[in-house]
Design a protein around this motif. Sequence first.
Motif, PDB file in Angstrom:
ATOM      1  N   VAL A 106       1.094 -18.161  -9.755  1.00 14.43           N
ATOM      2  CA  VAL A 106       1.926 -16.960  -9.853  1.00 14.43           C
ATOM      3  C   VAL A 106       1.423 -15.873  -8.909  1.00 14.43           C
ATOM      4  N   ILE A 107       0.131 -15.630  -8.913  1.00 13.35           N
ATOM      5  CA  ILE A 107      -0.425 -14.574  -8.057  1.00 13.35           C
ATOM      6  C   ILE A 107      -0.241 -14.910  -6.590  1.00 13.35           C
ATOM      7  N   THR A 108      -0.514 -16.153  -6.228  1.00 12.16           N
ATOM      8  CA  THR A 108      -0.367 -16.558  -4.827  1.00 12.16           C
ATOM      9  C   THR A 108       1.080 -16.489  -4.372  1.00 12.16           C
ATOM     10  N   THR A 109       2.002 -16.960  -5.198  1.00 14.83           N
ATOM     11  CA  THR A 109       3.415 -16.969  -4.822  1.00 14.83           C
ATOM     12  C   THR A 109       3.970 -15.550  -4.700  1.00 14.83           C
ATOM     13  N   LEU A 110       3.607 -14.690  -5.633  1.00 17.46           N
ATOM     14  CA  LEU A 110       4.077 -13.300  -5.534  1.00 17.46           C
ATOM     15  C   LEU A 110       3.553 -12.613  -4.279  1.00 17.46           C
ATOM     16  N   GLY A 111       2.289 -12.834  -3.968  1.00 17.62           N
ATOM     17  CA  GLY A 111       1.722 -12.255  -2.747  1.00 17.62           C
ATOM     18  C   GLY A 111       2.411 -12.758  -1.499  1.00 17.62           C
TER      19      GLY A 111
END
Length: 80
Positions: free
Chosen positions: A37-42
Amino acid sequence: MNTSNNSNKITAQPSGGSNGVNHSIKTGFSFGSTSGVITTLGLMVGLHSGTHSKFAVLGGIVTIAVADAFSDALGIHISE
């Protein structure tokens, strides 16, 4: 008369039990989902602000999904 002291004995359970499997699944799922989630949002924010192209953002999401899955699997494999 039995004078043995049983309170100081330490017993170990085998690591292959079902409790260890459940813990591994929970750890892997929580680690993978949080990281994903964090990687995709970034990536989405970065690509959109840099290109303003929906195709670039979608292509980046597909690419990062594959790369992130492999990196998470390797990281958990190495840590165990």
